[in-house]
Design a protein around this motif. Sequence first.
Motif, PDB file in Angstrom:
ATOM      1  N   UNK A  42       3.515   0.563   3.003  1.00 49.47           N
ATOM      2  CA  UNK A  42       3.290  -0.527   3.951  1.00 49.47           C
ATOM      3  C   UNK A  42       3.227  -1.855   3.225  1.00 49.47           C
ATOM      4  N   UNK A  43       3.661  -2.913   3.886  1.00 47.52           N
ATOM      5  CA  UNK A  43       3.594  -4.265   3.340  1.00 47.52           C
ATOM      6  C   UNK A  43       2.823  -5.136   4.325  1.00 47.52           C
ATOM      7  N   UNK A  44       1.736  -5.749   3.846  1.00 50.80           N
ATOM      8  CA  UNK A  44       0.864  -6.547   4.710  1.00 50.80           C
ATOM      9  C   UNK A  44       0.735  -7.972   4.190  1.00 50.80           C
ATOM     10  N   UNK A  66      -0.267  -5.665   8.863  1.00 48.77           N
ATOM     11  CA  UNK A  66       0.888  -4.891   8.395  1.00 48.77           C
ATOM     12  C   UNK A  66       2.149  -5.447   9.045  1.00 48.77           C
ATOM     13  N   UNK A  67       3.097  -5.827   8.217  1.00 47.44           N
ATOM     14  CA  UNK A  67       4.352  -6.410   8.697  1.00 47.44           C
ATOM     15  C   UNK A  67       5.505  -5.402   8.676  1.00 47.44           C
ATOM     16  N   UNK A  68       5.485  -4.521   7.675  1.00 46.12           N
ATOM     17  CA  UNK A  68       6.577  -3.551   7.499  1.00 46.12           C
ATOM     18  C   UNK A  68       6.001  -2.213   7.050  1.00 46.12           C
ATOM     19  N   UNK A  69       6.641  -1.138   7.480  1.00 50.76           N
ATOM     20  CA  UNK A  69       6.270   0.205   7.020  1.00 50.76           C
ATOM     21  C   UNK A  69       7.540   0.990   6.726  1.00 50.76           C
ATOM     22  N   UNK A  87       0.862  -1.183   0.000  1.00 49.33           N
ATOM     23  CA  UNK A  87       0.000   0.000   0.000  1.00 49.33           C
ATOM     24  C   UNK A  87       0.897   1.230   0.000  1.00 49.33           C
ATOM     25  N   UNK A  88       0.751   2.061  -1.024  1.00 50.48           N
ATOM     26  CA  UNK A  88       1.532   3.289  -1.139  1.00 50.48           C
ATOM     27  C   UNK A  88       0.583   4.470  -0.961  1.00 50.48           C
ATOM     28  N   UNK A  89       0.902   5.325  -0.006  1.00 42.83           N
ATOM     29  CA  UNK A  89       0.136   6.546   0.215  1.00 42.83           C
ATOM     30  C   UNK A  89       1.031   7.740  -0.098  1.00 42.83           C
ATOM     31  N   UNK A  90       0.508   8.659  -0.900  1.00 41.82           N
ATOM     32  CA  UNK A  90       1.270   9.835  -1.303  1.00 41.82           C
ATOM     33  C   UNK A  90       0.460  11.077  -0.950  1.00 41.82           C
ATOM     34  N   UNK A  91       1.116  12.034  -0.333  1.00 43.15           N
ATOM     35  CA  UNK A  91       0.490  13.301   0.023  1.00 43.15           C
ATOM     36  C   UNK A  91       1.355  14.443  -0.521  1.00 43.15           C
ATOM     37  N   UNK A  92       0.747  15.607  -0.698  1.00 41.77           N
ATOM     38  CA  UNK A  92       1.526  16.739  -1.192  1.00 41.77           C
ATOM     39  C   UNK A  92       2.424  17.295  -0.078  1.00 41.77           C
ATOM     40  N   UNK A  93       3.142  18.364  -0.378  1.00 44.48           N
ATOM     41  CA  UNK A  93       4.096  18.925   0.591  1.00 44.48           C
ATOM     42  C   UNK A  93       3.412  19.459   1.844  1.00 44.48           C
ATOM     43  N   UNK A  94       2.087  19.689   1.775  1.00 42.59           N
ATOM     44  CA  UNK A  94       1.320  20.129   2.949  1.00 42.59           C
ATOM     45  C   UNK A  94       0.587  18.969   3.615  1.00 42.59           C
ATOM     46  N   UNK A  95       0.951  17.738   3.243  1.00 44.79           N
ATOM     47  CA  UNK A  95       0.367  16.508   3.775  1.00 44.79           C
ATOM     48  C   UNK A  95      -1.110  16.344   3.407  1.00 44.79           C
ATOM     49  N   UNK A  96      -1.528  16.969   2.318  1.00 40.97           N
ATOM     50  CA  UNK A  96      -2.916  16.845   1.863  1.00 40.97           C
ATOM     51  C   UNK A  96      -3.010  15.793   0.769  1.00 40.97           C
ATOM     52  N   UNK A  97      -4.186  15.165   0.687  1.00 35.26           N
ATOM     53  CA  UNK A  97      -4.440  14.157  -0.333  1.00 35.26           C
ATOM     54  C   UNK A  97      -4.334  14.801  -1.715  1.00 35.26           C
ATOM     55  N   UNK A  98      -3.734  14.079  -2.638  1.00 32.11           N
ATOM     56  CA  UNK A  98      -3.585  14.558  -4.007  1.00 32.11           C
ATOM     57  C   UNK A  98      -4.911  14.372  -4.740  1.00 32.11           C
TER      58      UNK A  98
END
Length: 98
Positions: free
Chosen positions: A65-67, A84-87, A9-20
């Motif tokens: 994250x890797x689950x 979730x095993x790794x982050x 699972x890859x989560x990406x946010x902008x430089x202000x931590x907001x959802x793209x």
Amino acid sequence: MKRETYNILVEVRDENHKVILDKDGNKCLDIKFDLSFERENAEHCLRQIAKNLVGWMPNYNINIGASLLSKNGSDHPSLHTWTTMFSLYVNENRFIVH
């Protein structure tokens, strides 16, 4: 060494931590895919994914994250969960084994 298939699972946010948002204004929450690797290589595999993502999106906050699927002793799918095993918190350069 045993290879296991992890749900990534890859989560990406902008430089202000907001959802793209996409071009239509819809939220781009995450990217999910499966990847097989040996537990001992987890950090290397997640860092390789991160390296490519940072190359494409250098100014974004990226978490990976890797689950693993846990069947909890049951064959009934409603009782299965993802553990979730790794982050990897890319911008913090922090890898965690859960």
